[in-house]
Design a protein around this motif. Sequence first.
Motif, PDB file in Angstrom:
ATOM      1  N   GLU B  96      26.831 -53.666   9.512  1.00  0.00           N
ATOM      2  CA  GLU B  96      25.935 -52.829  10.307  1.00  0.00           C
ATOM      3  C   GLU B  96      26.704 -51.931  11.286  1.00  0.00           C
ATOM      4  OE1 GLU B  96      22.197 -54.222  10.697  1.00  0.00           O
ATOM      5  OE2 GLU B  96      21.713 -53.280  12.615  1.00  0.00           O
ATOM      6  N   GLU B  97      27.773 -52.468  11.859  1.00  0.00           N
ATOM      7  CA  GLU B  97      28.582 -51.641  12.760  1.00  0.00           C
ATOM      8  C   GLU B  97      29.218 -50.475  12.006  1.00  0.00           C
ATOM      9  OE1 GLU B  97      29.999 -54.698  16.302  1.00  0.00           O
ATOM     10  OE2 GLU B  97      31.150 -54.654  14.446  1.00  0.00           O
ATOM     11  N   ASN B  98      29.605 -50.708  10.760  1.00  0.00           N
ATOM     12  CA  ASN B  98      30.138 -49.620   9.944  1.00  0.00           C
ATOM     13  C   ASN B  98      29.094 -48.525   9.771  1.00  0.00           C
ATOM     14  OD1 ASN B  98      32.902 -49.754   8.243  1.00  0.00           O
ATOM     15  ND2 ASN B  98      32.306 -51.802   8.890  1.00  0.00           N
ATOM     16  N   LEU B  99      27.843 -48.928   9.542  1.00  0.00           N
ATOM     17  CA  LEU B  99      26.788 -47.922   9.381  1.00  0.00           C
ATOM     18  C   LEU B  99      26.556 -47.180  10.694  1.00  0.00           C
ATOM     19  CD1 LEU B  99      24.274 -49.859   7.095  1.00  0.00           C
ATOM     20  CD2 LEU B  99      25.974 -48.137   6.467  1.00  0.00           C
ATOM     21  N   GLN B 100      26.579 -47.935  11.792  1.00  0.00           N
ATOM     22  CA  GLN B 100      26.389 -47.271  13.082  1.00  0.00           C
ATOM     23  C   GLN B 100      27.519 -46.290  13.369  1.00  0.00           C
ATOM     24  OE1 GLN B 100      25.677 -50.681  15.409  1.00  0.00           O
ATOM     25  NE2 GLN B 100      23.458 -50.330  15.418  1.00  0.00           N
ATOM     26  N   LEU B 101      28.715 -46.641  12.951  1.00  0.00           N
ATOM     27  CA  LEU B 101      29.837 -45.725  13.151  1.00  0.00           C
ATOM     28  C   LEU B 101      29.630 -44.437  12.366  1.00  0.00           C
ATOM     29  CD1 LEU B 101      32.855 -48.143  13.277  1.00  0.00           C
ATOM     30  CD2 LEU B 101      32.223 -46.452  14.999  1.00  0.00           C
ATOM     31  N   SER B 105      28.385 -39.727  15.767  1.00  0.00           N
ATOM     32  CA  SER B 105      28.426 -38.395  16.385  1.00  0.00           C
ATOM     33  C   SER B 105      27.036 -37.777  16.491  1.00  0.00           C
ATOM     34  CB  SER B 105      29.343 -37.484  15.570  1.00  0.00           C
ATOM     35  OG  SER B 105      28.782 -37.268  14.299  1.00  0.00           O
ATOM     36  N   ARG B 106      26.019 -38.501  16.044  1.00  0.00           N
ATOM     37  CA  ARG B 106      24.676 -37.915  16.078  1.00  0.00           C
ATOM     38  C   ARG B 106      24.055 -37.997  17.459  1.00  0.00           C
ATOM     39  NH1 ARG B 106      21.641 -40.385  10.949  1.00  0.00           N
ATOM     40  NH2 ARG B 106      19.864 -40.096  12.352  1.00  0.00           N
ATOM     41  N   LYS B 107      23.219 -37.006  17.774  1.00  0.00           N
ATOM     42  CA  LYS B 107      22.568 -37.004  19.077  1.00  0.00           C
ATOM     43  C   LYS B 107      21.186 -37.656  18.995  1.00  0.00           C
ATOM     44  CE  LYS B 107      25.713 -34.415  21.255  1.00  0.00           C
ATOM     45  NZ  LYS B 107      26.772 -35.028  20.449  1.00  0.00           N
ATOM     46  N   ASP B 108      20.571 -37.643  17.810  1.00  0.00           N
ATOM     47  CA  ASP B 108      19.211 -38.186  17.670  1.00  0.00           C
ATOM     48  C   ASP B 108      19.273 -39.705  17.501  1.00  0.00           C
ATOM     49  OD1 ASP B 108      20.518 -37.892  15.276  1.00  0.00           O
ATOM     50  OD2 ASP B 108      18.689 -37.591  14.113  1.00  0.00           O
ATOM     51  N   ILE B 109      19.627 -40.374  18.600  1.00  0.00           N
ATOM     52  CA  ILE B 109      19.904 -41.812  18.538  1.00  0.00           C
ATOM     53  C   ILE B 109      18.703 -42.616  18.046  1.00  0.00           C
ATOM     54  CG2 ILE B 109      20.484 -43.792  19.994  1.00  0.00           C
ATOM     55  CD1 ILE B 109      22.178 -41.838  21.665  1.00  0.00           C
ATOM     56  N   LYS B 110      17.506 -42.143  18.375  1.00  0.00           N
ATOM     57  CA  LYS B 110      16.315 -42.913  18.023  1.00  0.00           C
ATOM     58  C   LYS B 110      16.118 -43.017  16.514  1.00  0.00           C
ATOM     59  CE  LYS B 110      13.703 -42.943  22.189  1.00  0.00           C
ATOM     60  NZ  LYS B 110      14.185 -41.769  22.980  1.00  0.00           N
ATOM     61  N   ALA B 111      16.605 -42.017  15.775  1.00  0.00           N
ATOM     62  CA  ALA B 111      16.367 -42.007  14.328  1.00  0.00           C
ATOM     63  C   ALA B 111      17.381 -42.847  13.558  1.00  0.00           C
ATOM     64  CB  ALA B 111      16.380 -40.562  13.817  1.00  0.00           C
ATOM     65  N   ILE B 112      18.403 -43.321  14.248  1.00  0.00           N
ATOM     66  CA  ILE B 112      19.488 -44.008  13.542  1.00  0.00           C
ATOM     67  C   ILE B 112      19.028 -45.328  12.925  1.00  0.00           C
ATOM     68  CG2 ILE B 112      21.731 -45.156  13.878  1.00  0.00           C
ATOM     69  CD1 ILE B 112      22.436 -42.916  15.841  1.00  0.00           C
ATOM     70  N   GLY B 113      18.214 -46.064  13.670  1.00  0.00           N
ATOM     71  CA  GLY B 113      17.713 -47.336  13.162  1.00  0.00           C
ATOM     72  C   GLY B 113      16.977 -47.166  11.834  1.00  0.00           C
ATOM     73  N   ASP B 114      16.121 -46.151  11.773  1.00  0.00           N
ATOM     74  CA  ASP B 114      15.376 -45.879  10.533  1.00  0.00           C
ATOM     75  C   ASP B 114      16.318 -45.552   9.393  1.00  0.00           C
ATOM     76  OD1 ASP B 114      13.058 -46.321  11.790  1.00  0.00           O
ATOM     77  OD2 ASP B 114      12.469 -44.203  11.989  1.00  0.00           O
ATOM     78  N   ASP B 115      17.364 -44.779   9.710  1.00  0.00           N
ATOM     79  CA  ASP B 115      18.308 -44.394   8.661  1.00  0.00           C
ATOM     80  C   ASP B 115      19.064 -45.610   8.128  1.00  0.00           C
ATOM     81  OD1 ASP B 115      17.492 -41.860   8.766  1.00  0.00           O
ATOM     82  OD2 ASP B 115      19.384 -40.981   9.470  1.00  0.00           O
ATOM     83  N   ILE B 116      19.365 -46.541   9.016  1.00  0.00           N
ATOM     84  CA  ILE B 116      20.042 -47.762   8.550  1.00  0.00           C
ATOM     85  C   ILE B 116      19.119 -48.486   7.567  1.00  0.00           C
ATOM     86  CG2 ILE B 116      20.838 -50.055   9.272  1.00  0.00           C
ATOM     87  CD1 ILE B 116      22.090 -48.824  11.698  1.00  0.00           C
ATOM     88  N   GLU B 117      17.835 -48.533   7.892  1.00  0.00           N
ATOM     89  CA  GLU B 117      16.886 -49.165   6.968  1.00  0.00           C
ATOM     90  C   GLU B 117      16.847 -48.424   5.628  1.00  0.00           C
ATOM     91  OE1 GLU B 117      15.566 -52.091   7.160  1.00  0.00           O
ATOM     92  OE2 GLU B 117      16.491 -52.321   9.136  1.00  0.00           O
ATOM     93  N   ARG B 118      16.925 -47.092   5.682  1.00  0.00           N
ATOM     94  CA  ARG B 118      16.928 -46.320   4.428  1.00  0.00           C
ATOM     95  C   ARG B 118      18.150 -46.668   3.586  1.00  0.00           C
ATOM     96  NH1 ARG B 118      16.871 -40.924   3.518  1.00  0.00           N
ATOM     97  NH2 ARG B 118      18.397 -40.668   5.202  1.00  0.00           N
ATOM     98  N   MET B 119      19.297 -46.881   4.254  1.00  0.00           N
ATOM     99  CA  MET B 119      20.508 -47.250   3.522  1.00  0.00           C
ATOM    100  C   MET B 119      20.330 -48.624   2.875  1.00  0.00           C
ATOM    101  SD  MET B 119      22.303 -44.768   3.588  1.00  0.00           S
ATOM    102  CE  MET B 119      21.498 -43.344   4.298  1.00  0.00           C
TER     103      MET B 119
END
Lengths: 292, 237
Positions: B96-101, B105-119
Amino acid sequence: MELFTNQVLAGIATGAIYACMALAVVMIYQAIDHLNFAQGEMAMFSTFVAWQMMQWGMPYWGAFALTLIFSFVGGIVIERALFKPLAKAPVLTHVAGFIALFAIINSVAGLTWDFTIKQFPSPFGSSPFLGSQLISTHQAGMIGVTLVLLVLLFIFFRYTRVGLAMRAAATLPESARLVGINTSWMIALGWGMAAAIGSIAGMLIAPVVFLEPNMMGGVLIYGFAAAVVGGLSSPLGAVIGGFLVGVFENLVGTYIPGVGNELKLPIALALIITVLVVKPNGLFGRTIVKRV
Amino acid sequence: MTALLHVKDLRAYYGQVQALHGLEFDLQEGSLTTLLGANGAGKTTTLRSICNMIRSTGSIEFEGKKLDNKSTESIVRLGIAHVPQGRGTFTTMTVEENLQLGAISRKDIKAIGDDIERMYAHFPVLKQRHTQQAGTLSGGEQQMLAVARALMLRPRLMLLDEPSFGLAPLIVRDLFKILGKINREDKVSILVVEQNAQLALELADKAYVIETGRIVMSGTADEIANNEDVRKSYLGY
Ligand SMILES: Nc1ncnc2c1ncn2[C@@H]1O[C@H](COP(=O)(O)OP(=O)(O)OP(=O)(O)O)[C@@H](O)[C@H]1O
Ligand SMILES: [Mg+2]
């Protein structure tokens, strides 16, 4: 038995000094992958800055906070000005840089504040802690501050984006750049944080060893020893290592005849070498699981 | 159609050794383009030049902007995700840390969680292992993680360096299927470097062949796949 318990307690109290310094050592090691020999001098200089502000009438905590900021910025400035240009130079060049920095800071401090020892106040006082003769409120406070610092660092590295980016930049700079991390600034940030932590160590150590330009010499070596014992990659290991070194030093001094104060330093060095030989990653260093 | 990536007269150097000799190619917006070539042809060097990880001259334009003189990290921040040869996995960190890395560089921090789920939806095995140290994953899993990490940037262009390397044929097929899907559904343009020419040509719409640092052939993937020389040298029939 009572002698033993007392010596262990006293060891933990001195160990807090080493633990605090070891945290700064680990911090810089994480950022730049080697040790900064000038770290003790940077801490000493910061402590003088705090002392100077108090001489000018500033209250302790105000001076403490300003010194933290001064040290953080100072660490970044030193990295940008001195070590960023050396980024691609071999390790020996860096070592030369550290030694130069050591000498410069030491003599600037000596010129500005001279070499007479100065009293540095403790925010925790120096009465016996809970009635114990062996550990003072200052030493207890120092242990407390070290533990708080440890928890804050843990939270920073584990749960913040900047902390994650710093870890990435330290372990795999090329991959880190490929996810958009400015690794060069992460190194500068590491310097800033290490300098700030070092300044806390300096301000806590000064009431014990007295403030003077050479106050950190021995302490830094013990800090290195603690960090090596704990494993250079682990803040928790560094703190435990600090306490272990403190206790070890005290017990050896008490029970092995002939080990006076003069022999304590060689013992720290022997400890570093022994740990490096027996367990190169330190007692708590990460062993990296790799699968090919 | 406009070119998303436009490479002109690219020359790259390792010290005194020149590895690319005036390379030229285009990658169209939305395309899945492949760059084929034998060992040492200069494929990796090409990708590294695009991200300015090696000294090079010539011109590289991305969305009409010149990339020369930009640092690697700022090129990545423009939306170019690079899965390097060897995958570049942060092995001491969790999946998960790899995915967060990947999204660091993204600014839209709120959308990151959803993207991890998409992955995790694309690569269910990563979800099962999300707390595991990435170094303990198998080669195929690490490759999926590397692709997922790159996608976490929400890139406009993804550069993949031999994603099939070291993987069992079945796993390669799976991976390539997912790449095709990502290309179509998420509108990510892809430049994939491959030695496994057959699979790459099935997947791609456009292909270039590189030999000793020069493009020697280009065309649609079908044209290249049916070319006599390519069949002899790269497809083996
Ligand atoms: N670090 C290096 N130092 C010197 N020469 C290099 C270096 N890396 C690559 N080269 C040379 O540059 C040329 C192109 O190498 P490159 O890695 O781009 O090939 P490639 O097409 O990716 O090959 P492969 O399929 O084996 O990965 C080769 O001749 C290689 O020997
Ligand atoms: Mg290659």
